[in-house]
Design an enzyme around this catalytic site. Structure first.
Site, PDB file in Angstrom:
ATOM      1  CG  ASP A 120      -1.890   1.128   1.252  1.00  0.00           C
ATOM      2  OD1 ASP A 120      -2.976   0.958   0.691  1.00  0.00           O
ATOM      3  OD2 ASP A 120      -1.566   2.196   1.817  1.00  0.00           O
ATOM      4  CB  ILE A 121       1.098   4.219  -2.231  1.00  0.00           C
ATOM      5  CG1 ILE A 121       1.510   3.402  -3.454  1.00  0.00           C
ATOM      6  CG2 ILE A 121       1.857   5.551  -2.216  1.00  0.00           C
ATOM      7  CD1 ILE A 121       1.204   4.083  -4.782  1.00  0.00           C
ATOM      8  CD  GLU A 164      -4.583   4.131  -1.584  1.00  0.00           C
ATOM      9  OE1 GLU A 164      -4.808   4.496  -0.423  1.00  0.00           O
ATOM     10  OE2 GLU A 164      -5.433   4.207  -2.499  1.00  0.00           O
TER      11      GLU A 164
END
Length: 249
Positions: A120-121, A164
Site C-alpha cells: 500500500d502506498i 493504491e
C-alpha cells in the site's frame, strides 16, 4: 479445411483442434462443394467461423481469411485489456484472482509454499491532495512499473489490487525469500525518490508491505481467502508500526 477428407472428416478434425489448448483459438473456415450435404449448425457449434463453397475464387478466399484474422486480433486485444489495469498497465484484480487461484491449486498438487505480498502506498490521499490527481495517476503508474521490473522470476506476478494497493503472488517461495523479495520491491520504489512533501513518513513516496506464506494441502482448512486475510493483517501491522516497512512471519 475441407469437410470431406479421407480417414477423418473436417468436423471431427475441427473438434479435435478446439479440444487442444494449443490450437483451440485458431479460426477455422470450412470449404465445401454446393452439391455436398452441409450441416452448417454442426460446424459453427464445433467452433468454425465461416464456410466457403466450391468452386471458389482465390481473391475471395484471401479476403475472408483477412477478415477473420482481423477479427481474431481484435478479440485478442479485448481479452488482453480485460485483464490489464488501464492506468498502471499491469494486471488488474480480475487477473490477480485467477492467477492466485491457479497457483494455490498448483501448490496443493506440488506441496510447495506460496507467498503473497500486499503493498500500500503510504499516505496516498495526502499525495493527491498536494499534487493533484494527475500526478497521483503518474505515481501509481511509476510504482506499478517499478514493482513489475523488480520481480526476478517469470512466475512471479504483480497486479493492481485496488486503489493504491498492489498484490504480488510468489509461487514456490518460502517466507524468508518472500520477505527478501518484498524488501527488494520496497527498495526499488525508494530509489525512484518520487517527492512527497506532505508525507509524515519520508520526503518521498514510500510503501508498506504485508507478507504471508502458506503450504496448502488437502488435509488442512487453509484456503486462498486465509492467505489474503493473513497478508492483509500483516499489511495493517506494517501501517500501524509507522509505515515504510515489511512485516511477515
Amino acid at each position: 479445411m475441407d469437410i470431406i477428407m479421407p480417414e477423418m472428416d473436417g468436423y471431427e478434425l475441427c473438434g479435435k483442434l478446439k479440444e487442444d489448448p494449443l490450437t483451440s483459438h485458431i479460426p477455422v473456415i470450412f470449404v465445401t462443394a454446393v452439391s455436398e450435404i452441409m450441416d452448417e449448425n454442426r460446424g459453427f457449434a464445433l467452433g468454425a467461423v465461416d464456410y466457403i463453397t466450391k468452386p471458389f475464387h482465390p481473391p475471395m478466399v484471401k479476403a475472408r481469411v483477412k477478415l477473420h484474422l482481423n477479427l481474431k486480433r481484435k478479440q485478442e486485444l479485448l481479452e488482453k485489456f480485460a485483464f490489464i489495469d488501464a492506468l498502471t498497465e499491469i494486471p488488474n484484480r480480475r487477473q490477480f484472482d485467477s492467477v492466485l487461484e491457479q497457483e494455490w491449486n498448483r501448490a496443493i498438487r506440488s506441496s510447495y509454499p506460496i507467498s503473497l505480498i500486499l503493498a500500500d502506498i503510504d499516505h496516498f490521499k495526502l499525495y493527491n491532495d498536494t499534487y493533484g490527481h494527475g500526478k497521483g495517476d503518474d505515481c501509481l503508474h511509476n510504482v506499478a512499473q517499478a514493482m513489475s521490473r523488480s520481480l526476478r522470476r517469470s512466475s512471479d506476478f504483480v497486479a493492481r489490487y485496488g486503489g493504491e494497493e498492489f498484490a504480488v503472488v510468489l509461487p514456490d517461495t518460502d517466507a524468508f525469500h518472500a520477505i527478501e523479495t518484498a524488501n527488494n520491491l520496497l527498495a526499488s520504489i525508494d530509489r525512484m525518490a518520487i517527492p512527497h512533501e506532505s508525507s509524515p513518513v519520508a520526503d518521498c513516496v514510500t510503501v508498506s508491505m504485508g507478507v504471508s506464506t502458506m503450504v496448502p494441502d488437502t488435509e488442512n482448512c487453509a484456503n486462498v481467502k486465509n492467505l489474503i486475510e493473513d497478508a492483509d493483517k500483516k499489511l495493517y501491522e506494517a501501517k500501524s508500526s509507522g509505515r515504510h516497512v515489511v512485516i511477515g512471519y
